[in-house]
Structures are given as C-alpha cells and as structure tokens.
Design a protein around this motif. Structure first.
Motif, short mmCIF file in Angstrom:
data_model
loop_
_atom_site.label_atom_id
_atom_site.label_comp_id
_atom_site.label_asym_id
_atom_site.label_seq_id
_atom_site.Cartn_x
_atom_site.Cartn_y
_atom_site.Cartn_z
N ARG A 106 0.84 -1.19 0.00
CA ARG A 106 0.00 0.00 0.00
C ARG A 106 0.88 1.24 0.00
N HIS A 107 0.44 2.24 -0.73
CA HIS A 107 1.11 3.54 -0.72
C HIS A 107 0.06 4.61 -0.91
N TYR A 108 -0.04 5.52 0.06
CA TYR A 108 -0.95 6.65 -0.01
C TYR A 108 -0.10 7.91 0.13
N SER A 109 -0.06 8.73 -0.91
CA SER A 109 0.80 9.90 -0.90
C SER A 109 0.34 10.91 0.15
N LYS A 110 1.24 11.83 0.51
CA LYS A 110 0.94 12.79 1.57
C LYS A 110 -0.27 13.65 1.24
N ASN A 111 -0.43 14.01 -0.05
CA ASN A 111 -1.52 14.91 -0.44
C ASN A 111 -2.73 14.16 -1.00
N PHE A 112 -2.77 12.84 -0.82
CA PHE A 112 -3.95 12.07 -1.24
C PHE A 112 -5.09 12.32 -0.25
N ALA A 113 -6.30 12.48 -0.76
CA ALA A 113 -7.47 12.70 0.10
C ALA A 113 -8.63 11.87 -0.41
N ALA A 114 -9.20 11.07 0.47
CA ALA A 114 -10.39 10.28 0.15
C ALA A 114 -11.20 10.20 1.44
N LEU A 115 -12.15 11.11 1.60
CA LEU A 115 -12.87 11.27 2.87
C LEU A 115 -13.70 10.05 3.22
N ASP A 116 -14.10 9.26 2.22
CA ASP A 116 -14.91 8.07 2.48
C ASP A 116 -14.14 6.78 2.25
N GLY A 117 -12.83 6.88 2.02
CA GLY A 117 -12.03 5.70 1.77
C GLY A 117 -11.72 4.93 3.05
N LYS A 118 -11.76 3.60 2.96
CA LYS A 118 -11.42 2.75 4.10
C LYS A 118 -10.74 1.46 3.63
N PRO A 119 -9.61 1.58 2.95
CA PRO A 119 -8.85 0.37 2.64
C PRO A 119 -8.00 -0.02 3.85
N TYR A 120 -7.15 -1.01 3.69
CA TYR A 120 -6.26 -1.38 4.79
C TYR A 120 -5.27 -0.26 5.04
N SER A 121 -5.15 0.16 6.28
CA SER A 121 -4.26 1.25 6.64
C SER A 121 -4.04 1.24 8.15
N LYS A 122 -2.87 1.70 8.57
CA LYS A 122 -2.59 1.87 10.00
C LYS A 122 -2.70 3.33 10.42
N ASN A 123 -3.06 4.19 9.46
CA ASN A 123 -3.21 5.61 9.74
C ASN A 123 -4.69 5.93 9.87
N SER A 124 -5.04 6.79 10.81
CA SER A 124 -6.45 7.15 10.99
C SER A 124 -6.97 7.97 9.82
N LYS A 125 -6.06 8.62 9.07
CA LYS A 125 -6.44 9.36 7.87
C LYS A 125 -5.76 8.69 6.68
N LEU A 126 -6.46 8.68 5.56
CA LEU A 126 -6.00 7.93 4.40
C LEU A 126 -5.01 8.76 3.58
N ASN A 127 -3.81 8.92 4.09
CA ASN A 127 -2.72 9.56 3.35
C ASN A 127 -1.42 9.29 4.11
N ASN A 128 -0.30 9.70 3.51
CA ASN A 128 0.95 9.73 4.25
C ASN A 128 1.37 8.35 4.76
N GLU A 129 1.30 7.30 3.94
CA GLU A 129 1.64 5.96 4.43
C GLU A 129 2.12 5.07 3.30
#
Length: 679
Positions: free
Chosen positions: A428-451
């Motif tokens: 998985r890679h979510y860029s720092k400036n990525f924004a998806a307010l309704d996105g919920k894929p696998y992530s360890k970050n509470s916000k879907l970016n920067n990971e």
C-alpha cells in the motif's frame, strides 16, 4: 509489581476454562478481531462496532443455492475459486439437494463443509416464478427492538450548578424497527437518545436526537437494489468509498462486501442519506448514488460576510451541552457518483467516480502535522480496481487519485502454495496529499494519506486440530503525526495458534510484537522521539460441557520496553466467563469476573465482552481494578427480554474519568435492559 502479577497468576489456575459460544468460528472471530482496535478514532470505533453488530444480525442460515457474492466472500469467507466452482456445479448439475452435497464441488472438503453446515441451507430456487405486486409482500416479518441503558453513578456533567453541564438526563434510549417481505422488500426505522441529551423537550422536541430510516427493493429482474434513505457503499478495496471490516489478525488482506446495502443505524456513523440504485447481474452491474450528511464543528467569519468551517470533518452525534448544540450540523456535505463493475469469470474490473461538496469552505489547519489534511469546498475521486483468479491464486489491486493531486496504490496477492498453506502479500502507498474522505482500505493511519507499507501473512494447517496464522507488517508515515515529530518506520509481527483440542474444547494463543513512537522532552529544547517495543501475549481457553454449561478463560499480558528511558512497563488481564444455556425454556445466563493491572494507560488491554443481542462490545482495561457483569436473557417464540448489569471497580483510583464525565467514586455501574419482539 511482581506481587501483583503473582496474585493474578494465582487466580487463573483455579478457573474452569471453556467456550461461551457453541460455534468455534464465532469465538475465533471475537478473539482475533480487536487487536488493531487502538488504531481507530472515536468516530471509527462507533462505525466499527455498528458494522460488527450488523454482521451478527445477519447470522441466519444462508441458502447455498442462491448465494450472493458479497455474502459468500464477506460472511461465509468462501474464496473466489470456491465460489466460481459452486456456480459452475449448479449450472451443470442443478441445485444442491443437501448442504453436504457441497463436498462434491471442487475446492470444498468434507471438513470445510462441516464447518459451514451450521450456517447454510440448501433450498431450490424457482427462477421462473412470476412476481406480482401482491407476491412482493408475502411472508412479512416484523422486528422491534427497544433498549434502555444508564450509568447509575452521578457524573459531574449532571450538576446543574456548574457553568457547563449536560442539558438532559443520564438515560440512553434506543429503538429499531425492521420489516421484510419475501426477499424483495426491507424497511427500517430507528432512533437514539444519548445519555446527557434532552428528550421531547428543549433542544430535542422531536424526541430522539438521531433518527435513521431506509426503504429497499431488491432482486427483481436487473434491479439488484434501490434504496431510499440511509445506506452504505463499498467499491473495490475501499480506496475512495469503503465500509465493512477486515480481520487481518486471522490472515485476511482483501476487503469484500456488498456494493450497496441499507442501514438502520443506531449511531451517526459513516453512511449516506439519499437514494442509490444498483442495476445489472453478476457479470455486469452499475450503481448510481446521491447522498448527504452533516458534520459538527465551528463556523467562523474569515472575511466580512464570508463564513468558513473550522475543525475536523467528523460528527460525534453527541448533543449534551450548549457548546455541542451550537456545533451541531454546522457543515452540510453532499456526495454523488457512479460505479461500474464487470466480471469475466477469472477476471474482474471496476471503476468508480465520485464527488464530495461542502456548504462552506473547510479551512486548512495551522498545526504542522495536519499540513496535508483536506481543505477547500470540494473533492473529486476516481479509482480503478481489478482482480484476477489464476487457478487457486488471486491477484487484486486498486489505483485511486484525488483532485488534491494525490494518489493511492494498493496491490495484493494470495497464493495457495499447498492445500494446507496459504500465503498473501499486500502493498500500500498513499501519498501525503492524497485525500479520500470516504475511503477505508487497509491502513494503519487514521487518515488515508501519508503511508507506505507491506503486509505479509501466512496461514498454515499444522494438523487436523491446529491452525497457525503469521503476520508481518512494515510501514512508514512520511510526514509528522500527532505527538510524533519525525517520520519513522514501524514493525508489527503476530503469530496466532488456533487449536481445537476436542470437539468441545478450544485453545487460542496469540503473540504480537510492535514498535511505537511518541514525543518526549529530556534536556534538549526540542522534542525527542521515545521508541517503545511492545510485546503482547493472549491465551484463551474454552470448553462446553453437555451443551448447557460453557466456560471461557483468558489471560493477557503486555510488556512495553522504552529504549530511551530504559523503562520496563507491564500490564495483565485475567477473566473468567461462565455461561448457562437452558434452551428448553429459553433461558441464557452469562457472567464475567475480570482482574486487571497495568502500570500506565499505555499498557491497556482490550477484551471482547458478551452483551445484549445485536451489540458487539469491546472494552479496554487499564490501571488496577476488576470488572464484572451478569447477563440474563429469556427467549420465547415471538418475544425476547434481556438485561445486563456491569460494575467497574478501581483499586488505585478514587475517581473515574474527567471533565463532565467525572465520577467522584472508584466504581462505575451500568444497567441495560432490552426487549425484542418478532412477528
């Protein structure tokens, strides 16, 4: 500390150890799911609990001859290969006449069918049946749920002499009504009044502080579903629109679920209110949707006669004080879009486009760690997802982009190396400036970016009675985070053993290692990073005796090693559950006694708790004390009544919580009563 640990260890050997539920799969689900619960925000926790409650509510027998893909993948956990072979078998041989005929389908073993048998049935489906308007309302079912809950101790917020206080009463009321007819129509209506809110007066003359309603018509020709009211959506792996849950503790790396489903919510969690239409069949289908919702926050004047929204885009659904009431529904949000999905047997592809618009511009945050958070008045998202089935192996992924010039990539693979070994990888890679307010894929970050991260899992059947699941997750946040002033890599490692010792006896052992980081100051004028190495061990032993008497015991330990401060911090939780189920008269008793001892809040331990029907409760235990509860349920043909009383007692504190939630006593007692009527 050693004396306290010895006291807890002495408690454990004298406990009977057993299984509270007759189905081992439910025990496995409960005991493996909440390991990542601490990563969720308050709003995500609410959504998480409601998702699990709805999951349990669907646990009725499923017709294997009319098995929808989302039910097969998300509830029964059938693989894509198994589902493909099942549909092929039905097309060539007709409907299954028994659930055990499933063992004749390629990809299904006798042992696997025996595990599925309690949850499935085999009933022929008359595809040629002519439907009339009257036939849509055949076999109507009604269900009404009413619940009352209250903390008996008085909280500081109910002192009217305080400058800031709760405007309402400490009772919580919930109701939910569901109607279904044949398999084509469902109707739901619910309401909730939170503790501290007014009821049929003042700020809430309409009664409940929150209402939810939906009407759904489904499975009529090419009409898959049409919903007016509250609903949830899930596309692909959830990069731009996601819901549902993924139990990665048990080796899951791929999100599956219904594209569109109705919601009869009991909280203001993540859903849309509007209309959605899904058309097509298993090979081709598309979804059009429009919905809206409100967020709570502050409205500020940035220029003369120009307003803006300040704060986080979230909604707690709590309106207990004058300040909370002023923030209520401050920001209006509309969401609309389209989704298309095509299934060419071994290959699936989907694409979705959506836009989110706000009634006021969202101001950018002034805090450095929130520099890349969404701001503005609108957001567009587009994504493409795919899946390829190559024999027993699966390749899948999704690419998404946002109008903030950010992007996200998720790529996974599941390999069945051997009938007893399955390996999986998820990048998985979510860029720092990525924004998806309704996105919920696998992530360890509470916000879907920067990971950026890589998750590796392996499931191995060691023997007929022992399964092992291994997990390795390495990831990094590329920008600052709350209380972390430096991008740092993290590691999570987990090893899970699930053992069916006998037919009525099961043992679950899980070890977890992870690294954590947090700011701290020593002699330097700037923040340093305190790295913590965390070890956890959980042992759950369960047993059922004569189907009437059930026991379950758990011992959990946590050890935090702070490398910079050279501190060793411990925590331990031990509990004993006892259940008595007398099915002949419809009585069910459950009780628990838990003892816990942790050095600080950071050593808190989570545990699943039995609760009233259609609820899923996970609580954290920290500091030193005990927790006990007693549940009584009586079930008749059309009527159920349930009650629960729980008490939390701290040994080393004279007060509980703080602020308006402060209880000036070392104990907290909660009472719940629920009634369910089915017609």
């Amino acid at each position: 500390m050693k004396k306290r640990l010895l006291f807890l260890l002495l408690f454990f050997p004298f406990t009977l150890q057993a299984q509270l539920d007759s189905t081992s799969s439910r025990i496995y689900f409960e005991e493996t799911f909440f390991e990542d619960f601490e990563y969720l925000s308050i709003e995500e926790e609410t959504d998480f609990i409601e998702e699990l409650s709805e999951f349990y509510e669907t646990l009725e027998k499923i017709n294997i001859n009319d098995l929808a893909p989302d039910v097969a993948f998300s509830i029964l956990k059938i693989s894509d290969y198994q589902y493909y072979q099942l549909q092929k078998y039905i097309a060539e041989n007709g409907f299954l006449v028994s659930v055990y005929e499933l063992a004749s389908v390629e990809g299904f073993t006798v042992e696997y069918v025996q595990l599925l048998a309690p949850y499935i049935t085999a009933v022929a489906v008359d595809k040629a049946l002519k439907r009339t308007f009257k036939s849509l309302f055949k076999h109507p079912k009604h269900k009404l749920l009413m619940r009352y809950a209250q903390v008996l101790e008085k909280k500081a917020g109910y002192d009217k002499n305080r400058t800031t206080h709760y405007v309402g009463t400490p009772q919580q009321y919930v109701f939910r009504y569901n109607f279904s007819a044949s398999e084509h129509i469902t109707l739901g209506f619910s309401g909730k009044k939170n503790a501290g809110e007014e009821f049929f007066k003042g700020s809430q003359k309409q009664g409940f502080g929150f209402y939810s309603v939906h009407l759904q018509v489904k499975k009529i020709g090419i009409l898959q579903s049409v919903i007016a009211g509250d609903y949830r959506l899930h596309f692909g792996q959830g990069m731009i629109m996601g819901n549902g849950f993924m139990n990665n503790a048990s080796g899951e790396i791929r999100k599956t679920g219904a594209v569109l489903r109705p919601v009869t919510a009991m909280s203001q969690s993540n859903f849309l209110r509007g209309i959605a239409l899904q058309l097509g069949n298993y090979k081709y289908n598309g979804t059009l949707f429009y919905g809206h919702r409100f967020y709570d926050g502050n409205v500020v004047e940035v220029e003369p006669e120009q307003l803006a929204f300040e704060g986080a885009i979230s909604s707690t659904g709590l309106y207990r004080t004058e300040a909370e009431l002023k923030k209520r529904n401050a920001l209006f949000n509309r969401v609309y879009g389209v989704h298309f999905h095509a299934n060419f047997k071994p290959f699936k592809v989907g694409t979705q486009v959506m836009r989110s618009e706000f009634s006021l511009p969202v101001l950018p945050s002034t805090k450095p760690y929130q520099y890349f958070d969404f701001s503005g008045k609108g957001l567009c998202n587009i994504s493409v997802d795919y899946q390829v089935l190559i024999k027993h192996h699966i390749l899948f992924g999704e690419f998404a982009a946002s109008s903030t010039k950010g992007y996200g990539i998720l790529q996974g693979a599941i390999f069945k190396v051997d009938p007893r070994i399955k390996c999986a990888a998820l990048f998985r890679h979510y860029s720092k400036n990525f924004a998806a307010l309704d996105g919920k894929p696998y992530s360890k970050n509470s916000k879907l970016n920067n990971e950026t991260g890589l998750l590796l899992t392996s499931e191995i059947i060691l023997s007929k009675k022992i399964n092992m699941t291994a997990l390795f997750d390495i990831y990094q946040f590329h920008w600052l985070k709350y209380l972390i002033d430096k991008p740092i890599p993290y590691i999570d490692v987990s090893l899970l053993f699930d053992m069916a010792l006998t037919r009525n006896c099961a043992l679950l052992v899980r070890y977890t290692y992870k690294t954590q980081n947090k700011n701290f100051k020593e002699e330097q004028p700037y923040n340093q990073i305190l790295e913590t190495q965390q070890h956890r061990l959980r042992v759950v032993f369960s047993y059922t005796f004569l189907q009437y008497l059930q026991f379950k015991s758990e011992i959990s330990g946590i050890y935090n090693k702070n490398t910079h401060k050279n501190e060793d911090l411990f925590g331990m939780l031990v509990y004993q559950d006892v259940g008595i189920n007398i099915a002949k008269i419809g009585l069910d008793f459950k009780l628990r006694l838990a003892l816990f001892d942790t050095d600080t809040y950071d050593e808190r331990l989570y545990a699943y708790e039995n609760d009233l029907s259609y609820t899923f409760t996970i609580n954290s235990y920290y500091y030193r004390g005990c927790k006990s509860y007693f549940i009584l349920k009586w079930k008749g043909n059309r009527f159920e009544i349930q009650g629960k009383i729980s008490r939390l007692l701290f040994f080393n504190k004279n007060q509980i919580s703080s602020g308006l939630e402060l209880i000036d006593a070392p104990h907290k007692t909660e009472v719940k009563v629920q009634m369910v009527i089915k017609l």
